[in-house]
Scaffold this motif. Structure first.
Motif, mmCIF file in Angstrom:
data_model
loop_
_atom_site.group_PDB
_atom_site.id
_atom_site.type_symbol
_atom_site.label_atom_id
_atom_site.label_comp_id
_atom_site.label_asym_id
_atom_site.label_seq_id
_atom_site.Cartn_x
_atom_site.Cartn_y
_atom_site.Cartn_z
ATOM 1 N N TRP A 124 10.208 3.235 5.127
ATOM 2 C CA TRP A 124 11.054 3.298 6.334
ATOM 3 C C TRP A 124 11.583 4.717 6.591
ATOM 4 O O TRP A 124 12.488 4.907 7.384
ATOM 5 C CB TRP A 124 12.220 2.302 6.219
ATOM 6 C CG TRP A 124 11.757 0.875 6.301
ATOM 7 C CD1 TRP A 124 10.950 0.337 7.257
ATOM 8 C CD2 TRP A 124 12.060 -0.188 5.393
ATOM 9 N NE1 TRP A 124 10.721 -0.998 7.003
ATOM 10 C CE2 TRP A 124 11.395 -1.355 5.864
ATOM 11 C CE3 TRP A 124 12.826 -0.280 4.239
ATOM 12 C CZ2 TRP A 124 11.463 -2.580 5.219
ATOM 13 C CZ3 TRP A 124 12.898 -1.505 3.594
ATOM 14 C CH2 TRP A 124 12.230 -2.644 4.070
ATOM 15 N N MET B 294 10.000 6.889 8.091
ATOM 16 C CA MET B 294 9.456 7.268 9.405
ATOM 17 C C MET B 294 8.800 8.651 9.388
ATOM 18 O O MET B 294 8.990 9.459 10.282
ATOM 19 C CB MET B 294 10.571 7.241 10.480
ATOM 20 C CG MET B 294 11.179 5.868 10.684
ATOM 21 S SD MET B 294 9.937 4.676 11.241
ATOM 22 C CE MET B 294 10.864 3.155 11.109
ATOM 23 N N GLY C 192 5.375 8.938 8.546
ATOM 24 C CA GLY C 192 3.943 8.663 8.404
ATOM 25 C C GLY C 192 3.565 8.275 6.992
ATOM 26 O O GLY C 192 2.405 8.343 6.606
ATOM 27 N N LYS D 255 -0.604 -0.666 5.764
ATOM 28 C CA LYS D 255 -0.730 -0.905 7.206
ATOM 29 C C LYS D 255 -1.956 -1.776 7.493
ATOM 30 O O LYS D 255 -1.911 -2.717 8.279
ATOM 31 C CB LYS D 255 -0.823 0.421 7.962
ATOM 32 C CG LYS D 255 0.469 1.207 7.934
ATOM 33 C CD LYS D 255 0.821 1.793 9.282
ATOM 34 C CE LYS D 255 1.363 0.724 10.206
ATOM 35 N NZ LYS D 255 2.004 1.238 11.409
ATOM 36 N N THR E 259 -2.139 -6.226 8.685
ATOM 37 C CA THR E 259 -2.552 -6.614 10.039
ATOM 38 C C THR E 259 -2.964 -8.082 10.013
ATOM 39 O O THR E 259 -3.085 -8.719 11.045
ATOM 40 C CB THR E 259 -3.762 -5.775 10.519
ATOM 41 O OG1 THR E 259 -4.752 -5.824 9.499
ATOM 42 C CG2 THR E 259 -3.350 -4.340 10.806
ATOM 43 N N SER F 189 7.705 -5.457 9.019
ATOM 44 C CA SER F 189 7.789 -4.231 9.832
ATOM 45 C C SER F 189 6.431 -3.538 9.962
ATOM 46 O O SER F 189 6.189 -2.826 10.939
ATOM 47 C CB SER F 189 8.867 -3.279 9.309
ATOM 48 O OG SER F 189 8.817 -3.176 7.927
ATOM 49 N N MET F 190 5.540 -3.774 8.980
ATOM 50 C CA MET F 190 4.175 -3.239 9.109
ATOM 51 C C MET F 190 3.421 -4.009 10.192
ATOM 52 O O MET F 190 2.755 -3.426 11.050
ATOM 53 C CB MET F 190 3.429 -3.387 7.769
ATOM 54 C CG MET F 190 3.918 -2.458 6.693
ATOM 55 S SD MET F 190 3.193 -0.849 6.935
ATOM 56 C CE MET F 190 3.930 0.091 5.625
ATOM 57 N N ASN G 159 4.471 -3.230 13.615
ATOM 58 C CA ASN G 159 4.376 -1.801 13.933
ATOM 59 C C ASN G 159 5.726 -1.108 14.099
ATOM 60 O O ASN G 159 5.879 -0.229 14.954
ATOM 61 C CB ASN G 159 3.535 -1.593 15.199
ATOM 62 C CG ASN G 159 2.089 -1.379 14.832
ATOM 63 O OD1 ASN G 159 1.787 -0.707 13.836
ATOM 64 N ND2 ASN G 159 1.205 -1.973 15.593
ATOM 65 N N TRP G 160 6.687 -1.525 13.313
ATOM 66 C CA TRP G 160 8.001 -0.876 13.384
ATOM 67 C C TRP G 160 7.992 0.475 12.686
ATOM 68 O O TRP G 160 8.835 1.304 12.912
ATOM 69 C CB TRP G 160 9.083 -1.768 12.753
ATOM 70 C CG TRP G 160 9.424 -2.984 13.571
ATOM 71 C CD1 TRP G 160 9.045 -3.214 14.852
ATOM 72 C CD2 TRP G 160 10.194 -4.099 13.165
ATOM 73 N NE1 TRP G 160 9.527 -4.434 15.281
ATOM 74 C CE2 TRP G 160 10.249 -5.001 14.256
ATOM 75 C CE3 TRP G 160 10.852 -4.448 11.985
ATOM 76 C CZ2 TRP G 160 10.920 -6.208 14.210
ATOM 77 C CZ3 TRP G 160 11.526 -5.653 11.926
ATOM 78 C CH2 TRP G 160 11.571 -6.525 13.040
ATOM 79 N N VAL G 161 7.048 0.620 11.735
ATOM 80 C CA VAL G 161 6.978 1.905 11.033
ATOM 81 C C VAL G 161 5.668 2.603 11.377
ATOM 82 O O VAL G 161 4.624 1.962 11.526
ATOM 83 C CB VAL G 161 7.079 1.750 9.499
ATOM 84 C CG1 VAL G 161 8.504 1.458 9.110
ATOM 85 C CG2 VAL G 161 6.137 0.691 8.990
ATOM 86 N N GLN G 162 5.722 3.893 11.523
ATOM 87 C CA GLN G 162 4.517 4.674 11.860
ATOM 88 C C GLN G 162 4.203 5.627 10.718
ATOM 89 O O GLN G 162 5.071 6.131 10.080
ATOM 90 C CB GLN G 162 4.747 5.451 13.146
ATOM 91 C CG GLN G 162 4.995 4.562 14.350
ATOM 92 C CD GLN G 162 3.866 3.597 14.639
ATOM 93 O OE1 GLN G 162 2.707 3.914 14.399
ATOM 94 N NE2 GLN G 162 4.168 2.404 15.120
#
Lengths: 228, 254
Positions: free
Chosen positions: A39, A41, A43, A155, A159, A221-222, A225-228
């Motif tokens: 978290w 943020m 990447g 990530k 999915t 959150s993965m 897509n809350w985290v990039q």
């Protein structure tokens, strides 16, 4: 009294469960703290570097072996105890006691643990096996450190809605397992002072809500897509 | 509370002897007073059965005032019935209402084999006490009552543990048939007092060894034992027993 008796009598077996349980609780703190780096943020840089550190030194590798040994001991001892305890009452009651006097999750620790075991097998296959034994994508961060891209793997993995749901089931099982196990471990180890028992009960409830909730938020959150 | 009478259906475990398979029999009793004790209700039924030339239902009882620990019925899914902090003999029929069906079973645990109907063999408890539930005192003049100072809190906790009557409800309620609430009450009772000091380490080790030999299970801390204990012995005694056992295991000489 022989040393072996201290760990093999009915009380001794619970010492083993309590000691391994407390060690696993400590591990959860490390695990959830490290994973919370997703978290940041950034990447996944902080997380990937932290995960790399956890496998980078010989001390960590020894601890890793200790962790697996502890998990296996906890599981094997639990099944042995469960089977032995069940054999103590060959003829059951017509009217079971049910929830009169005990919480359901305290009586279903074996089943909750089994759910966690199934989850663990999938979880280890998803992340530990690729990172430790298989080829996996790498990323390079300045000033030139190349590490496994576990953030990318997370990530990818999350999915899949079914895997997310399986992880949530694992977290719920863990929450109830801890709700009883946290305080029970300390009782097994002989903490009887009322002041400490109240403290441990309180911390135990907080721990068994906060830690599994934090774990559950990771696949969620993965997936969203809350985290990039 | 107003007095009333009731008609009841009883499903009672009948078993001729240790080897018999046993089964439930259904009985009806009528005009049972709400002021009767549960055992008196059984007395009424048994008297009728004797008159009818049938074998009365065997059950354990002695003092009928909640201090001997003999009565031992598992009533509607709870040892000693629905009330808290009471033995079967202290349970009164006002706990039930007209038309109720009551299922009565013996304590179930392999360490407590059924001898007949609702009577179980609890001599395993006696053997556990023999293994270490005692103190050695030299004979001679009685010591003055207040000669040995004892911290108030310790004395209170010890006396509360000493309230255990050894009825075995904890074993009956435990999913593992563990006797640890009983054992921990006995160990705590003596370990908290200076008189229990000399045998403190051997006591807990020997009693646990005997408990394991008798075929009781281990503790999962579910709390069912504490909930049904007619003397409301707290489960913290089990944690104290664990500490005593650990201490003995780590520090004993042999």
């Amino acid at each position: 009294m022989k040393w072996s008796e201290l760990f093999t009598s009915s009380v001794g077996k619970k010492f083993v469960m309590g000691l391994t349980g407390v060690f696993l609780i400590l591990f959860l703190i490390v695990h959830v703290g490290l994973n919370a780096c997703i978290w940041a943020m950034d990447g996944g840089q902080m997380f990937n570097l932290a995960a790399n550190f956890m496998g980078s030194t010989v001390v960590m590798r020894i601890l890793e072996i200790g962790l697996f040994a502890t998990i296996i001991l906890h599981i094997v001892q639990a099944y042995v105890l469960e089977l032995q305890n069940r054999r103590k009452r060959s003829i059951g009651y017509q009217v079971p006691m049910g929830n009169k006097g005990s919480k359901w999750y305290s009586r279903y620790m074996g089943w909750l643990g089994t759910l966690i075991l199934f989850f663990l097998i999938v979880h280890i296959r998803n992340f530990w096996v690729p990172s430790r034994w298989l080829e996996m994508p790498e990323v390079t961060y300045p000033p030139g450190v190349t590490v496994h891209d576990l953030f990318g793997l997370m990530k990818d993995t999350f999915t899949n809605i079914w895997l997310v749901l399986l992880y949530l089931l694992g977290c719920v099982s863990l929450a109830f397992h801890l709700m009883h196990g946290f305080q029970s471990a300390f009782r097994s180890l002989g903490v009887y002072n009322n002041r400490y028992i109240h403290l441990i009960n309180g911390i135990g409830i907080g721990f068994s809500i906060i830690v599994p909730l934090a774990f559950a938020m990771m696949p969620i959150s993965m997936y969203l897509n809350w985290v990039q | 509370m107003e007095h009333y009478t009731m008609n009841l259906t009883l499903k009672v475990w009948r078993q001729k002897n240790k080897k018999d398979k046993g089964s439930f029999e259904t009985y009806t009793v009528s005009d049972i007073s709400s002021e009767m004790s549960f055992l008196e209700m059984f007395d009424v039924l048994n008297e009728r059965m004797v008159h009818e030339g049938k074998e009365p239902i065997a059950f354990d009882h002695d003092c009928r005032e909640g201090i001997c620990g003999m009565c031992s019925m598992y009533i509607n899914g709870r040892p000693h019935g629905p009330w808290e902090g009471t033995t079967t003999c202290q349970l009164h029929m006002r706990a039930f209402k007209d038309g109720d069906t009551i299922v009565v079973e013996p304590w179930r645990a392999n360490a407590f084999p059924v001898i007949k109907d609702l009577v179980v063999d609890r001599s395993a408890f006696d053997r556990i006490i023999q293994a270490g539930g005692y103190i050695s005192v030299n004979t001679g003049n009685a010591v003055d009552a207040n000669a040995t100072p004892i911290e108030k809190n310790k004395a209170d906790t010890s006396f509360a543990a000493a309230a255990c009557i050894g009825c075995g409800a904890c074993v009956a309620a435990c999913k593992n048939s563990s006797a640890l609430l009983f054992l921990s009450a006995k160990v705590s009772h003596l370990a908290l007092l200076p008189q229990g000091g000399p045998e403190r380490k051997t006591r807990v080790v020997d009693m646990i060894a005997q408990m394991d030999k008798e075929g009781f299970g281990s503790c999962t801390s579910t709390g069912a034992c504490e909930a049904v204990c007619p003397k409301e012995i707290p489960i913290t005694n089990i944690a104290r027993l664990n500490a005593e056992y650990g201490h003995a295991g780590l520090t004993s000489d042999k």
